[in-house]
Enzyme design. Structure first.
Site, short mmCIF file in Angstrom:
data_model
loop_
_atom_site.label_atom_id
_atom_site.label_comp_id
_atom_site.label_asym_id
_atom_site.label_seq_id
_atom_site.Cartn_x
_atom_site.Cartn_y
_atom_site.Cartn_z
N ASP A 25 -5.66 -1.73 -21.87
CA ASP A 25 -6.24 -0.65 -21.21
C ASP A 25 -6.44 0.69 -22.02
O ASP A 25 -5.78 1.05 -22.69
CB ASP A 25 -5.26 -0.23 -19.99
N GLU B 264 -3.04 -2.25 -9.88
CA GLU B 264 -2.83 -1.59 -11.34
C GLU B 264 -4.09 -0.41 -11.45
O GLU B 264 -4.80 -0.20 -10.98
CB GLU B 264 -2.90 -2.47 -12.29
C1 FRU Z 1 -3.24 -3.31 -16.95
C2 FRU Z 1 -1.71 -3.37 -17.15
C3 FRU Z 1 -1.01 -2.06 -16.68
C4 FRU Z 1 0.33 -1.75 -17.55
C5 FRU Z 1 -0.53 -2.10 -18.90
C6 FRU Z 1 0.63 -2.98 -19.74
O1 FRU Z 1 -3.91 -4.22 -17.67
O2 FRU Z 1 -1.09 -4.42 -16.76
O3 FRU Z 1 -0.85 -2.25 -15.21
O4 FRU Z 1 0.40 -0.33 -17.55
O5 FRU Z 1 -1.59 -3.14 -18.74
O6 FRU Z 1 0.01 -3.10 -21.31
#
Ligand code: FRU
Length: 483
Positions: A22, A204
């Protein structure tokens, strides 16, 4: 040499080496765009998360910086946001300096087995040197876990009408809003979504953004979901509605998709960009992100997209368009008017494109099926098209090159055409290993990655029943990676 690596995105940010997911903490400050990102510096698959960091003056040319945040005794550094604390509400600013404040999720792997509902909490870090170095707040976590297994990805914005910060948090199957005067003490305001939208996976990376519609502020709540996307795996849905500083009221509880391609996930917006709302996503999908055939690194971001609203049949939809800054990449090109395509029109010779990087804009009537085909001498083909019968756009990567690393990868993805206009207008951005399709002023968007054996140097337009293209402009794009 990073630039010449096979599949290396030439104008999308990707880390020089190792794993990213992300985009995090995107913020514009003192003439610089900061992009932080979920980063694992010891491998090319997901691992203990850090915040990598890269900066740019134009969101196109990026310069990777040292890692900003490292895991600590409270856990890994998961996704989150950053704000410019102009009024120094946090008190982190010293001697009149404006602090940059990051708010992120601490994910404590030690608690995963015994106390799964205590693993995630929200914490702060601040920078007084324009993002170069970061100090974690001694009072972390600022928002401890109330007993929810998925409790993460804080996105903070200043709510001017009530002079307070609003935190939008993903809490398993819903979004929870919190407010704070100082970024340190948080009060729960409300929940949204357990009875709305898509629930094929966990919620998320949310974002709550105000957009101007005919002089009125309309709020868009972006909620990423994994899995459960329209074409499989991870994707971004959104809701349009009102926000009063405490609760979000959607005009409709039905899911709308921000991007129907398979490869735009965890997209959120930059802080502090004034009237503009600019989003970037992670250009991959949890279904196969750790299997894609890149060697030294994994993943990239999408191009930055300017968000807006458009009304169709009295309903408001989000629009995404590539930011105008991308025009700096334009190289040689050509324009054609009133081009009739009968069966097929080959643009390869005119395009003279050995890199496969280009931007194509075209306008035509929605009368017949047509497709744009990217191809190479190896017989790989990526097909982007419009299907009149179903009124769908599609991207077909079935024969686009390497697809066998994951069963579900080599597929055709479809997206409904939302616009009711007779005229179809498309913008297509092609990089070494991705295409981004923006149809009808950004009402229907598709982002797909692909892995051709060699660059896609051929470009054709096909239409069995024939179409007439009123305008077509083509431009080769330069790489944004310095040699
Ligand atoms: C989304 C996610 C988020 C988390 C991060 C962990 O892709 O799963 O929810 O904070 O990636 O790397």
């Amino acid at each position: 040499d990073t630039k010449s690596e096979h599949y290396r995105p030439q104008y999308h940010f990707s880390p020089k080496a190792h794993w990213m997911n992300d985009p995090n903490g995107m913020v514009y400050f003192k003439g610089t765009y900061h992009l932080f990102f979920q980063y694992y510096p010891d491998g090319t698959v997901w691992g203990p998360m850090h915040w990598g960091h890269t900066t740019s003056k134009d969101m196109v040319h990026w310069q990777e910086q040292p890692i900003a945040l490292f895991p600590d005794s409270l856990g890994y550094i998961f996704s989150g946001s950053a704000v410019v604390d102009v009024n120094n509400t946090s008190g982190f600013g010293k001697n009149g300096q404006t602090p940059l404040v990051a708010i992120f999720t601490h994910h404590n792997p030690k608690l995963e087995k015994q106390k799964p509902d205590q693993v995630e909490s929200q914490s702060l870090a601040y920078s007084l040197d324009e993002g170069k170095t970061w100090t974690k707040y001694a009072g972390n976590p600022v928002l401890p876990n109330p007993g929810i297994t998925d409790f993460r990805d804080p996105k903070v914005r200043w709510y001017e009408a009530q002079k307070k910060w609003i935190l939008t948090l993903a809490t398993k199957d819903r979004i929870t809003f919190f407010s704070s005067p100082d970024l340190k003490s948080w009060k729960k305001e409300s929940d949204f979504g357990s009875d709305a939208g898509a629930h094929g996976g966990v919620w998320e990376c949310p974002d709550l953004v105000p957009l101007n519609h005919n002089g009125k502020t309309v709020w868009v709540l972006i909620v990423n979901i994994n899995p459960g996307g329209p074409n499989g795996g991870s994707a971004g849905q959104y809701f349009v509605g009102d926000f009063d500083g405490s609760t979000f009221k959607p005009y409709s509880k039905e899911t709308k998709w921000m991007d129907f391609g398979a490869d735009n996930y965890a997209g959120v917006t930059f802080a502090n960009t004034g009237e503009r709302t600019i989003l970037m996503g992670w250009m991959s999908n949890w279904q196969y992100a750790d299997k894609v055939p890149t060697i030294n690194w994994r993943s990239a971001t999408t191009v930055p997209r300017e968000l807006g609203l458009k009304e169709v049949n009295k309903e408001l939809f989000l629009t995404s368009k590539p930011v105008k800054e991308l025009d700096v990449l334009n190289d040689q090109g050509f324009a054609l008017k009133n081009l009739t395509v009968n069966d097929q029109y080959d643009l390869t010779t005119k395009a003279k494109n050995d890199t496969g990087l280009f931007r194509l804009d075209l306008a035509t009537q929605a009368t017949n099926d047509f497709s744009i085909v990217l191809a190479n001498e190896q017989g790989n083909e990526l097909v982007i098209g419009y299907d009149k019968g179903t009124n769908n756009y599609y991207i077909d990567r079935t024969h686009s090159g390497k697809t066998d690393f994951e069963k579900g990868f080599g597929k055709r993805h479809t997206a409904p055409r939302l616009s009711t206009a007779n005229k179809i207008s498309l913008t297509l951005l092609a990089d070494a290993a991705s295409v981004e399709l923006f149809a009808d002023d950004g009402l229907t968007v598709m982002t797909d990655i692909f892995f051709p054996e060699k660059n896609m140097t051929k470009l054709l337009i096909k239409s069995a029943k024939g179409i007439s293209i009123s305008n077509l402009t083509y431009s080769k794009l330069n790489s944004a990676i310095p040699s």
